[in-house]
Enzyme design. Structure first.
Site, PDB file in Angstrom:
ATOM      1  N   LYS A 102       1.054  -1.270  -0.171  1.00 56.13           N
ATOM      2  CA  LYS A 102       0.155  -0.224   0.170  1.00 56.13           C
ATOM      3  C   LYS A 102       1.064   0.999   0.250  1.00 56.13           C
ATOM      4  O   LYS A 102       1.731   1.430   0.969  1.00 56.13           O
ATOM      5  CB  LYS A 102      -0.411   0.231   1.476  1.00 56.13           C
ATOM      6  CG  LYS A 102      -2.412   0.735   0.529  1.00 56.13           C
ATOM      7  CD  LYS A 102      -3.615   0.204   0.259  1.00 56.13           C
ATOM      8  CE  LYS A 102      -4.444   0.814  -0.301  1.00 56.13           C
ATOM      9  NZ  LYS A 102      -5.712  -0.412   0.176  1.00 56.13           N
ATOM     10  N   GLY A 214     -20.311   6.850   3.164  1.00 58.82           N
ATOM     11  CA  GLY A 214     -19.122   7.361   2.252  1.00 58.82           C
ATOM     12  C   GLY A 214     -19.986   7.413   0.826  1.00 58.82           C
ATOM     13  O   GLY A 214     -20.740   6.377   0.237  1.00 58.82           O
ATOM     14  N   GLY A 216     -17.659   7.756  -2.529  1.00 56.26           N
ATOM     15  CA  GLY A 216     -16.581   8.025  -4.200  1.00 56.26           C
ATOM     16  C   GLY A 216     -16.429   7.135  -4.291  1.00 56.26           C
ATOM     17  O   GLY A 216     -17.686   6.288  -4.578  1.00 56.26           O
ATOM     18  N   ASN A 217     -15.179   6.371  -4.287  1.00 55.87           N
ATOM     19  CA  ASN A 217     -15.875   5.296  -5.707  1.00 55.87           C
ATOM     20  C   ASN A 217     -16.115   3.932  -4.760  1.00 55.87           C
ATOM     21  O   ASN A 217     -17.362   3.590  -5.594  1.00 55.87           O
ATOM     22  CB  ASN A 217     -14.227   5.422  -5.782  1.00 55.87           C
ATOM     23  CG  ASN A 217     -13.994   3.408  -6.777  1.00 55.87           C
ATOM     24  OD1 ASN A 217     -14.730   2.779  -6.147  1.00 55.87           O
ATOM     25  ND2 ASN A 217     -14.024   3.733  -7.736  1.00 55.87           N
ATOM     26  N   ALA A 218     -16.210   3.463  -3.930  1.00 57.79           N
ATOM     27  CA  ALA A 218     -17.261   2.481  -3.059  1.00 57.79           C
ATOM     28  C   ALA A 218     -18.229   2.694  -3.211  1.00 57.79           C
ATOM     29  O   ALA A 218     -19.465   2.165  -3.631  1.00 57.79           O
ATOM     30  CB  ALA A 218     -16.715   1.987  -1.530  1.00 57.79           C
ATOM     31  N   GLY A 219     -18.246   3.613  -1.790  1.00 56.16           N
ATOM     32  CA  GLY A 219     -19.881   3.955  -1.958  1.00 56.16           C
ATOM     33  C   GLY A 219     -20.665   4.726  -2.849  1.00 56.16           C
ATOM     34  O   GLY A 219     -21.810   3.776  -2.559  1.00 56.16           O
TER      35      GLY A 219
HETATM   36  P1  NAD Z   1     -12.968   8.026  -2.133  1.00 54.54           P
HETATM   37  O1  NAD Z   1     -11.707   8.796  -1.846  1.00 54.54           O
HETATM   38  O2  NAD Z   1     -13.430   7.747  -3.852  1.00 54.54           O
HETATM   39  O3  NAD Z   1     -14.616   8.831  -1.488  1.00 54.54           O
HETATM   40  C1  NAD Z   1     -14.031   8.593  -0.368  1.00 54.54           C
HETATM   41  C2  NAD Z   1     -15.495   9.321   0.224  1.00 54.54           C
HETATM   42  O4  NAD Z   1     -15.817   9.048   1.719  1.00 54.54           O
HETATM   43  C3  NAD Z   1     -15.749  10.236   0.167  1.00 54.54           C
HETATM   44  O5  NAD Z   1     -17.003  10.558  -0.283  1.00 54.54           O
HETATM   45  C4  NAD Z   1     -16.035  11.415   0.940  1.00 54.54           C
HETATM   46  O6  NAD Z   1     -16.506  12.123   1.476  1.00 54.54           O
HETATM   47  C5  NAD Z   1     -16.524  10.364   2.203  1.00 54.54           C
HETATM   48  N1  NAD Z   1     -16.245  10.177   3.560  1.00 54.54           N
HETATM   49  C6  NAD Z   1     -14.839  10.814   4.118  1.00 54.54           C
HETATM   50  N2  NAD Z   1     -14.798  10.532   5.217  1.00 54.54           N
HETATM   51  C7  NAD Z   1     -15.942  10.368   5.897  1.00 54.54           C
HETATM   52  C8  NAD Z   1     -16.606  10.215   6.876  1.00 54.54           C
HETATM   53  N3  NAD Z   1     -16.002  10.591   8.598  1.00 54.54           N
HETATM   54  N4  NAD Z   1     -17.832   9.979   6.852  1.00 54.54           N
HETATM   55  C9  NAD Z   1     -18.534  10.224   6.170  1.00 54.54           C
HETATM   56  N5  NAD Z   1     -17.814   9.847   4.727  1.00 54.54           N
HETATM   57  C10 NAD Z   1     -16.119  10.346   4.576  1.00 54.54           C
HETATM   58  O7  NAD Z   1     -12.281   6.896  -2.035  1.00 54.54           O
HETATM   59  P2  NAD Z   1     -13.121   5.259  -2.035  1.00 54.54           P
HETATM   60  O8  NAD Z   1     -12.116   4.862  -2.875  1.00 54.54           O
HETATM   61  O9  NAD Z   1     -14.152   4.642  -2.465  1.00 54.54           O
HETATM   62  O10 NAD Z   1     -12.704   4.365  -1.101  1.00 54.54           O
HETATM   63  C11 NAD Z   1     -13.046   4.547   0.454  1.00 54.54           C
HETATM   64  C12 NAD Z   1     -13.036   2.999   1.199  1.00 54.54           C
HETATM   65  O11 NAD Z   1     -13.188   2.006  -0.138  1.00 54.54           O
HETATM   66  C13 NAD Z   1     -11.474   3.144   1.541  1.00 54.54           C
HETATM   67  O12 NAD Z   1     -11.794   2.854   2.923  1.00 54.54           O
HETATM   68  C14 NAD Z   1     -10.628   2.861   0.840  1.00 54.54           C
HETATM   69  O13 NAD Z   1      -9.743   2.079   1.537  1.00 54.54           O
HETATM   70  C15 NAD Z   1     -11.362   1.419   0.072  1.00 54.54           C
HETATM   71  N6  NAD Z   1     -11.401   0.378  -1.025  1.00 54.54           N
HETATM   72  C16 NAD Z   1     -11.229   1.194  -1.727  1.00 54.54           C
HETATM   73  C17 NAD Z   1     -11.287   0.845  -2.904  1.00 54.54           C
HETATM   74  C18 NAD Z   1     -11.456   0.853  -4.237  1.00 54.54           C
HETATM   75  O14 NAD Z   1     -11.279   0.468  -6.129  1.00 54.54           O
HETATM   76  N7  NAD Z   1     -11.747   2.458  -3.948  1.00 54.54           N
HETATM   77  C19 NAD Z   1     -10.922  -0.485  -2.962  1.00 54.54           C
HETATM   78  C20 NAD Z   1     -10.625  -1.639  -1.822  1.00 54.54           C
HETATM   79  C21 NAD Z   1     -11.296  -0.670  -0.859  1.00 54.54           C
END
Ligand code: NAD
Length: 421
Positions: A102, A214, A216-219
């Site tokens: 990572k 959340g 972002g990408n995941a949510g």
């Molecule tokens: P991202 O940057 O695309 O989105 C993050 C989201 O979380 C944003 O909408 C942000 O506003 C929100 N956020 C941040 N702090 C917050 C809080 N305290 N309360 C509520 N919302 C909050 O990131 P992502 O890629 O969606 O990653 C989110 C999680 O998923 C992380 O833990 C990441 O490690 C995990 N993850 C992502 C992937 C991937 O492919 N992108 C894969 C596996 C795990």
């Protein structure tokens, strides 16, 4: 307890449960290599700013190091070590031939211009390119890193090694060697697992209320995919707060508002609530898709969800996990629930090596098979050890890691730390 201590606690507990060889546990209780660097970046106003950055290579027992890069102001070594360790277990859970790694850069992307982000990304590649590579360590996006950044990453690495090497990084845009289905893969993988779990327990999506932390990408994709599968999405939030509606929210409207005005709450659907309130709402499924340490000793007694789907890494602490499980909440753990992302990253890397690209249906059929097989393998261990799903997921990973270590012999004990700051 820090995120890394929490991860070690999960490892120790599951190792004890399965009576794992102590040497295997010891080997996996330390990252193989840790690189810390400082990145001088010229800002738009002419100043030079310095950004601390990391790459942690946890284990290559089962294949090259693999794991995303996070751009976040509070990134530290403890967090990156925890995330790298989780990657080793995640890749083993889904049986893809990778180890874990990572990266992280301490920066606030919300305050940086596109040009500054490009220069930062290229500086990061220049600082780490000698320890990564398509057969050695393959980064990807994570929090606040995007497909565009992965394109700059690939371009800079290819320039430095004077070869076109798309397989050095995954999560790229389609036009520069990305895979169809990678953008939605983390959420899609979680949705396949949830669907299978619901099927096994005779639950019906159309009467199931889902709250998602959340966006972002995941949510965001979780909201869209689950909504399209007829789940009722009653709550959604981002870092600035959430929206709640008993009758259901439309993720597409929320996405539009977020794109135009920057926040989920800019949408005029539902009632505005805080993130703390959102987590404690009554629902059937709580999807944690923001960041680590969200459900903790402090709020665990107020969580009312029947199922927690961990799309984020480490969102539930070990204590909260224990408490919730004892009280009947099913926690589908991160190393299974969000493994769809790394699985389609693996497919992207394969397609880069083949120079032949698969249609979306092929990616999704393969992803679904991997996720369901991994869930069923975990359910088998859960039954055998009468444990939580998280412990069974760690056992499932340890089982594969232990076998790989024994087959590889004494070289697999190698541990090496590089501090270069
Ligand atoms: P991202 O940057 O695309 O989105 C993050 C989201 O979380 C944003 O909408 C942000 O506003 C929100 N956020 C941040 N702090 C917050 C809080 N305290 N309360 C509520 N919302 C909050 O990131 P992502 O890629 O969606 O990653 C989110 C999680 O998923 C992380 O833990 C990441 O490690 C995990 N993850 C992502 C992937 C991937 O492919 N992108 C894969 C596996 C795990």
């Amino acid at each position: 307890m820090s995120f890394y201590e929490n991860t070690l606690k999960n490892m120790n507990k599951s190792a004890k449960l399965m009576n794992l060889d102590q040497e295997t546990l010891d080997t996996l209780s330390h990252p193989q290599k840790t690189l810390m660097v400082n990145l001088p970046v010229r800002m738009d106003d002419g100043r030079m700013e310095y950004f601390e950055a990391y790459r942690v290579q946890h284990s290559e027992l089962r294949g090259p190091f693999k794991g995303g890069v996070r751009y976040f102001p509070q990134v530290d070594l403890d967090e990156v070590k925890a995330l790298a360790t989780e990657m080793t277990f995640k890749c083993a859970v889904v049986g893809i031939p990778y180890g874990g790694g990572k990266g992280g850069v301490c920066c606030n992307t919300k305050e940086m211009s596109e040009g500054e982000l490009e220069r930062l990304t290229r500086k990061y590649v220049q600082a780490i390119y000698q320890v990564i590579g398509p057969e050695h360590d393959i980064p990807a996006p994570d929090m606040y890193t995007t497909p565009q950044m992965m394109a700059w990453f690939m371009d800079e690495y290819s320039r430095l090694v004077s070869q076109y090497r798309p397989g050095v990084v995954t999560g790229k845009p389609i036009e520069v060697g990305g895979s169809l289905g990678r953008g939605t893969a983390t959420a899609q993988g979680g949705a396949y697992v949830l669907e299978e779990y619901m099927k096994n327990n005779n639950m019906d999506a159309s009467t199931t209320k889902v709250v998602i932390q959340g966006f972002g990408n995941a949510g965001k994709y979780a909201a869209e995919i689950l909504h399209s599968m007829s789940y009722i999405i009653t709550g959604i939030s981002d870092s600035k707060g959430g929206l709640y509606s008993e009758g259901g929210l439309d993720p597409q409207c929320i996405d539009k508002a977020k794109q135009e005005k920057g926040t989920v709450q800019a949408c005029n659907l539902g009632t505005p609530i805080t993130n703390e309130e959102l987590l404690e709402k009554s629902c059937d499924v709580l999807v944690l898709a923001a960041m680590e340490n969200q459900v903790t000793e402090e709020n665990m007694k107020n969580i009312k969800a029947k199922i927690i789907l961990e799309l984020a890494n480490g969102p539930t602490t070990a204590e909260a996990d224990e408490y919730l499980t004892k009280n009947g909440t099913v926690v589908i753990p991160d190393i299974l629930a969000n493994a769809g992302g790394v699985t389609v990253s693996y497919f992207e890397w394969l397609q880069n090596h083949l120079m032949y690209y698969w249609p979306l249906e092929e990616v999704q059929t393969k992803l679904k098979r991997v996720m369901i097989e991994s869930l069923n393998r975990i359910l088998g261990f859960q039954q055998k050890y009468n444990s939580t799903m998280r412990m069974a997921a760690y056992v499932s990973a340890f089982d594969r890691l232990d076998k790989a270590k024994k087959l590889r012999g004494s070289g697999a004990h190698l541990r090496c730390k590089v501090y270069n700051k």
